[in-house]
Motif scaffolding. Structure first.
Motif, short mmCIF file in Angstrom:
data_model
loop_
_atom_site.label_atom_id
_atom_site.label_comp_id
_atom_site.label_asym_id
_atom_site.label_seq_id
_atom_site.Cartn_x
_atom_site.Cartn_y
_atom_site.Cartn_z
N ARG A 30 -45.23 -8.84 -21.58
CA ARG A 30 -46.36 -9.78 -21.51
C ARG A 30 -47.31 -9.40 -20.38
O ARG A 30 -48.53 -9.48 -20.52
CB ARG A 30 -45.84 -11.20 -21.33
N LYS B 199 -49.35 -6.38 -21.62
CA LYS B 199 -50.35 -6.81 -22.61
C LYS B 199 -51.49 -7.57 -21.93
O LYS B 199 -52.66 -7.36 -22.25
CB LYS B 199 -49.71 -7.70 -23.68
N THR C 196 -62.81 -10.21 -31.39
CA THR C 196 -61.58 -10.39 -32.17
C THR C 196 -61.82 -11.02 -33.54
O THR C 196 -60.87 -11.14 -34.32
CB THR C 196 -60.57 -11.24 -31.38
N ALA D 160 -52.80 -13.84 -36.19
CA ALA D 160 -51.79 -13.96 -35.14
C ALA D 160 -52.06 -12.99 -33.99
O ALA D 160 -51.84 -13.33 -32.82
CB ALA D 160 -50.39 -13.73 -35.71
N ILE D 161 -52.55 -11.81 -34.32
CA ILE D 161 -52.87 -10.83 -33.27
C ILE D 161 -54.08 -11.30 -32.47
O ILE D 161 -54.08 -11.25 -31.24
CB ILE D 161 -53.10 -9.43 -33.88
N ASP E 74 -55.05 -14.34 -32.08
CA ASP E 74 -54.60 -15.49 -31.30
C ASP E 74 -53.81 -15.05 -30.07
O ASP E 74 -53.94 -15.65 -29.00
CB ASP E 74 -53.76 -16.43 -32.15
N GLU E 75 -53.02 -14.00 -30.22
CA GLU E 75 -52.25 -13.50 -29.07
C GLU E 75 -53.20 -12.97 -28.00
O GLU E 75 -53.02 -13.26 -26.81
CB GLU E 75 -51.29 -12.39 -29.50
N GLY F 34 -54.80 -15.91 -26.36
CA GLY F 34 -53.81 -16.61 -25.53
C GLY F 34 -53.53 -15.89 -24.23
O GLY F 34 -53.44 -16.52 -23.16
N LEU F 35 -53.39 -14.57 -24.30
CA LEU F 35 -53.15 -13.78 -23.09
C LEU F 35 -54.34 -13.87 -22.13
O LEU F 35 -54.17 -14.04 -20.92
CB LEU F 35 -52.89 -12.31 -23.45
N GLU G 119 -54.46 -17.41 -20.61
CA GLU G 119 -53.39 -17.56 -19.62
C GLU G 119 -53.79 -16.85 -18.31
O GLU G 119 -53.58 -17.39 -17.22
CB GLU G 119 -52.09 -16.96 -20.17
#
Length: 180
Positions: free
Chosen positions: A48, A51, A89, A96-97, A99-100, A103-104, A107
């Motif tokens: 994580r 990434k 994006t 899902a990718i 969104d990841e 999200g990263l 965060e």
């Protein structure tokens, strides 16, 4: 679009007239390698971290490398980068990718998790490590030519790992050149 980061020079180095300033992609790459240095017995999610290091500045491919000296408010910078990331994006076929990635990035921006705090430390540490390397490589700048980068990071590191790196780098920087 992300390929633009391979050519986007980091603003702080350009403004300080550093020869051959690094690009944003180089900065993100070294941060990712720092993530690989997390000890195997650590409880932090190393993948994580890596990434997050790879996506934290991704939106700069659209908005550019905005620094405090650019005169853009933190709120405006955040909004510009968020919109840029959405633009980058939107054509990823796997939601899902996308969104990841979002999200990263979010965060990281929030900075409230252990992973985000470590990546934020990597971000600032890479900056002073790069400043140190420029001071060593480009004698025309002078040993203290990039002092502002060191001053801006004094006592800001939150993680023990990066605090120890910071201490070691500052000690090494204060040695006479022939002692290194």
């Amino acid at each position: 679009m992300v390929g633009k980061l391979k050519h986007l020079k980091r603003t702080g180095w350009v403004k300080n007239e550093v020869n051959e300033p690094e690009c944003v992609a180089s900065h993100m790459y070294r941060m990712s390698i720092m993530g690989m240095l997390i000890p195997q017995d650590s409880t932090i999610d190393k993948n994580r971290v890596i990434k997050m290091a790879l996506v934290h500045d991704m939106a700069e491919a659209i908005v550019g490398d905005i620094t405090p000296s650019c005169g853009v408010s933190q709120v405006d910078k955040y909004n510009m980068e968020k919109a840029g990331l959405l633009e980058m994006t939107k054509n990823i076929p796997d939601k899902a990718i996308a969104d990841e990635i979002h999200g990263l990035w979010q965060e990281y921006e929030d900075g409230t998790t252990e992973v985000a705090r470590l990546v934020k430390d990597f971000d600032k540490f890479d900056m002073i490590l790069q400043a140190y390397e420029y001071e060593q490589e480009q004698q025309k700048i002078g040993h203290r030519g990039l002092e502002e980068f060191f001053n801006s990071t004094k006592n800001i590191f939150k993680t023990d790992m990066v605090k120890s790196w910071d201490t070691a780098l500052r000690q090494k920087r204060n040695l006479p050149p022939e002692s290194e």
